[in-house]
Motif scaffolding. Structure first.
Motif, PDB file in Angstrom:
ATOM      1  N   TYR A  72       0.804  -1.312   0.142  1.00  0.00           N
ATOM      2  CA  TYR A  72       0.026  -0.070   0.088  1.00  0.00           C
ATOM      3  C   TYR A  72       0.744   1.187   0.079  1.00  0.00           C
ATOM      4  O   TYR A  72       0.396   2.408  -0.542  1.00  0.00           O
ATOM      5  CB  TYR A  72      -0.917  -0.158   1.283  1.00  0.00           C
ATOM      6  CG  TYR A  72      -2.211  -0.989   1.131  1.00  0.00           C
ATOM      7  CD1 TYR A  72      -2.245  -1.761  -0.034  1.00  0.00           C
ATOM      8  CD2 TYR A  72      -2.997  -0.910   1.874  1.00  0.00           C
ATOM      9  CE1 TYR A  72      -3.375  -2.555  -0.202  1.00  0.00           C
ATOM     10  CE2 TYR A  72      -4.299  -1.696   1.893  1.00  0.00           C
ATOM     11  CZ  TYR A  72      -4.261  -2.706   0.699  1.00  0.00           C
ATOM     12  OH  TYR A  72      -5.336  -3.542   0.588  1.00  0.00           O
ATOM     13  N   HIS A  76       0.699   4.178  -2.703  1.00  0.00           N
ATOM     14  CA  HIS A  76       0.892   5.480  -2.420  1.00  0.00           C
ATOM     15  C   HIS A  76       1.727   6.434  -3.079  1.00  0.00           C
ATOM     16  O   HIS A  76       1.657   7.567  -3.518  1.00  0.00           O
ATOM     17  CB  HIS A  76       0.560   5.663  -0.884  1.00  0.00           C
ATOM     18  CG  HIS A  76       0.435   7.058  -0.437  1.00  0.00           C
ATOM     19  ND1 HIS A  76      -0.606   7.743  -0.864  1.00  0.00           N
ATOM     20  CD2 HIS A  76       1.284   7.846   0.356  1.00  0.00           C
ATOM     21  CE1 HIS A  76      -0.501   8.995  -0.031  1.00  0.00           C
ATOM     22  NE2 HIS A  76       0.809   9.170   0.798  1.00  0.00           N
ATOM     23  N   PRO A 140      -5.511  -1.238  -4.347  1.00  0.00           N
ATOM     24  CA  PRO A 140      -5.411   0.333  -4.370  1.00  0.00           C
ATOM     25  C   PRO A 140      -4.945   0.883  -5.631  1.00  0.00           C
ATOM     26  O   PRO A 140      -5.528   1.887  -6.163  1.00  0.00           O
ATOM     27  CB  PRO A 140      -4.458   0.802  -3.181  1.00  0.00           C
ATOM     28  CG  PRO A 140      -3.434  -0.342  -2.922  1.00  0.00           C
ATOM     29  CD  PRO A 140      -4.364  -1.504  -3.398  1.00  0.00           C
ATOM     30  N   THR A 344      -5.156   6.294  -2.154  1.00  0.00           N
ATOM     31  CA  THR A 344      -3.939   5.562  -1.830  1.00  0.00           C
ATOM     32  C   THR A 344      -3.494   5.732  -0.284  1.00  0.00           C
ATOM     33  O   THR A 344      -3.236   4.814   0.354  1.00  0.00           O
ATOM     34  CB  THR A 344      -2.836   5.503  -2.692  1.00  0.00           C
ATOM     35  OG1 THR A 344      -2.456   6.937  -2.883  1.00  0.00           O
ATOM     36  CG2 THR A 344      -3.160   4.911  -4.023  1.00  0.00           C
TER      37      THR A 344
END
Length: 752
Positions: A72, A76, A140, A344
């Motif tokens: 993740y 991001h 995501p 994100t």
């Protein structure tokens, strides 16, 4: 004309974008399916090195959560780039990770002194880290790409598809994959799924707009970048369900029922809660959120109750509580979600909370607490976070007025609840002795029901119910050192009842000693002279001579040491240092000190320790290494029995304890005997409940194995005092367990 053509073209693009939903949903589903298929698969591959303790799964979960957080964080970081550039970078990373295929373990084994709390994460990180990391980033990333490709559609409902895929992958392994495929075939299946995932990701990348994210974020709860306060709120809302999922698993496997595959159920409900909380239909979620304080009040108070007499009911209560809390708190996350451009960041915060919850329950709690106190603590924290709404008009009117009035009512309520709790715990009146806890908790619950809508009174009532239903008893036991121990492998409680002292591992007794003077050396529990192991060990001197070399896998209280005869050489193989402390150093049990103080204790996984021993090192080997009712599969495979056969002398005896509440292990041993050339017989002793012996002698099931038929005949030909020897019943349809293939589904007693 140009305007009309442009309108038609825009309409066609809109229709094309609307048709992209199945592609993106399918891509997210496949990625999440693979993510949760690999978790039990890699744990199964590691069984010969890790053992079967429930805590091993919690350690593995910490690794998975850490890798999920890394994935993740990577997603991001990519969010700062144009979506086209994101797709190129991610596809390159997918190709690089594919170099680790087919999936499998690195060729390392731990030393005997290596701590599993650290060695397990190290092994899994090096074995599947890159692949898990890149697949974890799919959810995501693909959601963000979906928003860009569809012109700004809400991507969050796609997270429901992600968790549905996770749930499907999780259940597919024990129900479909493990019973049908060997590990090499499972690895090939996962490789094929990874190739499909790459193809679907390529298809998603192909429909991304050239200009990048082309969308408006109107209609979402956070137009500006999330503040630190919002991020911390998401972390907290994710922390509690994650920690509660692991604490529920530990609580169930420790104090209710150590049923195989029990860990699948809490994790599955945890994943389903995301599917429900992130779905577009909100009516069911709204109802669950409104009723969550009532459910917590009715069931949260039972979080410390001794429920071994009603295990299935207690398990149902705990699982329902977990599901309601997880749905409620995840729904609160969903309602505070940011705009898609900050998606994100939202998932990164959620992953941080998940990792912290896992660290608390899986790593810190065993170090901080001697019991599963993390479980009620997380329930109380959940009670502080669930939404509060008045259930009755009379409740709302009662709390109307200024702050002073509300404070006075809260103090009066707290005083009444504390008084009821004191009566229920101390039971100063004779008529409270029998049903004091039930009566006290019922009164507290009824009063607190009218306080729902006010957070502090609700928490006071919930905490009081936890104390009444077992909490105070657990605290009292903690205040008396030496009565309870907690280690990486489980929780051990020393219980005195009259003249009997018991070592309990969860709800399973692992040894009993009589405290009456003169009876301290008496052989008890599963190891009495009436048992199969008792009959075999009593015949050992005449079979192999006076200088027998005897090994026992699993120390427990050290009861077997009282079979020691002069000239014999005994050694115990024990994986848990805490058990060694209880049996040898604590003074709670004196079998070793009285019967064989010089017995050797080999610390570490027994299979690895035995594999290092020279051939023909033992004359007798006793295999009794169950943790509660959990099965160490790696000790019952064909390869494990080959190790036992090599270590034992030609006339050696192997005794396997197969007593189990949930599994019929006879087909496993019968298959191993058939494949390894062993002669084998089973002994089931039966202790009559009215004989007076059942207080300290348990019925047990043992299997005696030897490569020499004459040895088997010497033991089984003597008329047994209780029970009978019989040949093993082979199951023609059961292939047996190997390091490459095993399944427990055909062995469940409920299905036989």
């Amino acid at each position: 004309m140009a305007t009309a053509i442009g309108a038609i073209e825009a309409e066609r693009m809109g229709e094309a974008r609307r048709d992209l939903g199945p592609l993106f949903v399918g891509t997210i589903f496949v990625g999440s399916f693979l993510l949760f298929l690999v978790q039990p698969m890699i744990a199964r591959m590691a069984l010969p090195r890790l053992g079967g303790a429930p805590a091993v799964w919690n350690s593995a979960m910490l690794v998975y959560q850490a890798l999920l957080l890394g994935g993740y964080a990577y997603a991001h970081g990519l969010a700062r780039l144009n979506v086209r550039t994101q797709s190129i970078v991610h596809l390159i990373l997918l190709a690089a990770a594919a170099l680790m295929l087919p999936i499998g373990l690195i060729g390392r084994v731990p030393s005997a002194t290596a701590s599993p709390a650290f060695w397990v994460p190290w092994l899994l990180l090096l074995s599947i880290g890159p692949l898990f990391f890149v697949v974890a980033a799919q959810a995501p990333l693909i959601q963000r790409w979906y928003t860009a490709a569809t012109g700004g559609k809400d991507p969050y409902p796609l997270y429901a598809a992600s968790n549905l895929g996770s749930f499907t992958g999780l259940l597919s392994y024990p129900l479909l994959v493990e019973p049908r495929l060997a590990l090499a075939e499972q690895s090939s299946l996962w490789t094929g799924g990874y190739v499909l995932l790459v193809v679907l990701t390529l298809a998603c990348a192909a429909v991304l707009p050239r200009a990048g994210l082309d969308t408006s974020d109107a209609g979402f709860s956070a137009e500006a970048p999330p503040t630190l306060k919002q991020r911390l709120w998401w972390v907290l809302l994710a922390f509690v369900p994650s920690g509660l999922m692991l604490s529920t698993t530990t609580y169930l496997t420790t104090d209710i029922v150590a049923m195989p595959l029990i860990w699948v159920i809490p994790l599955g409900l945890y994943l389903l809660s995301f599917t429900l909380a992130f779905s577009e239909g909100r009516s069911i979620v709204t109802g669950i959120c409104r009723l969550s304080p009532v459910v917590m009040l009715a069931m949260g108070g039972l979080s410390l109750q001794n429920a071994s007499r009603e295990p299935l009911l207690a398990m149902t209560v705990q699982l329902l509580l977990l599901f309601v809390v997880a749905v409620t708190l995840h729904a609160r996350m969903y309602t505070s979600r940011p705009a898609p451009r900050h998606l994100t960041s939202f998932y990164l915060s959620m992953s941080v909370g998940g990792v912290l919850g896992g660290l608390f329950s899986g790593l810190l709690a065993p170090l901080l607490f001697d019991w599963t106190y993390e479980h009620p603590l997380l329930i109380l924290l959940a009670g502080a976070l669930v939404p509060q709404a008045y259930l009755f008009g009379i409740s709302e009117r009662r709390w109307e007025g200024g702050r002073g009035r509300r404070l006075a009512i809260t103090i009066a309520y707290a005083a009444i609840v504390c008084a009821i709790a004191w009566l229920a715990i101390r039971r100063p009146l004779p008529w409270l002795n029998t049903h004091g806890s039930t009566m006290g908790a019922s009164a507290i619950g009824l009063i607190t029901l009218f306080c729902i809508g006010r957070r502090w009174p609700f928490l006071i009532g919930l905490a009081a119910m936890v104390l009444v239903f077992g909490g105070w008893d657990s605290i009292q036991r903690t205040l008396h050192p030496g009565e309870r121990y907690r280690s990486y492998f489980g929780i051990y409680t020393i219980i005195d009842e009259g003249d009997i002292r018991t070592l309990a591992h969860g709800t399973t007794a692992h040894g009993i000693q009589r405290l009456t003077p003169g009876f301290e050396r008496e052989l008890t529990s599963y190891y009495s002279p009436y048992s199969g192991v008792g009959q075999a060990l009593s015949r050992t001197p005449e079979i192999v001579g006076p200088n027998a070399r005897i090994g026992a896998v699993g120390l427990g209280t050290g009861t077997l040491a009282c079979y020691t005869r002069p000239g014999q050489d005994w050694r115990f193989f024990e994986i848990d240092p805490t058990v060694v402390h209880i049996a040898r150093e604590s003074g709670a049990f004196t079998f070793l000190a009285r019967c064989n103080p010089d017995a050797k204790i080999v610390l570490g996984d027994a299979r690895l320790s035995l594999a290092k021993m020279p051939a023909d090192s033992l004359d007798v080997l006793v295999l009794d290494a169950f943790s509660s009712d959990a099965i160490p599969m790696h000790l019952l495979t064909r390869e494990a029995f080959a190790i036992y056969g090599r270590v034992l002398a030609p006339k050696g005896m192997l005794l396997v304890h197969i007593s189990n509440r949930f599994l019929d292990l006879e087909p496993v041993i019968a298959a191993a005997a058939r494949d390894g050339g062993w002669e084998a017989a089973r002994y089931d002793d039966a202790v009559q409940a009215d004989s007076g012996l059942s207080r300290f002698i348990f019925s047990s099931n043992w299997i005696l194995m030897s490569r020499d038929p004459a040895v088997l005949d010497q033991v089984t030909s003597r008329p047994p005092p209780n029970g009978k020897w019989r040949p093993l019943k082979a199951d023609p349809g059961f292939a047996g367990w190997t390091d490459d293939y095993s399944t427990i589904l055909p062995l469940l007693k409920a299905f036989r």
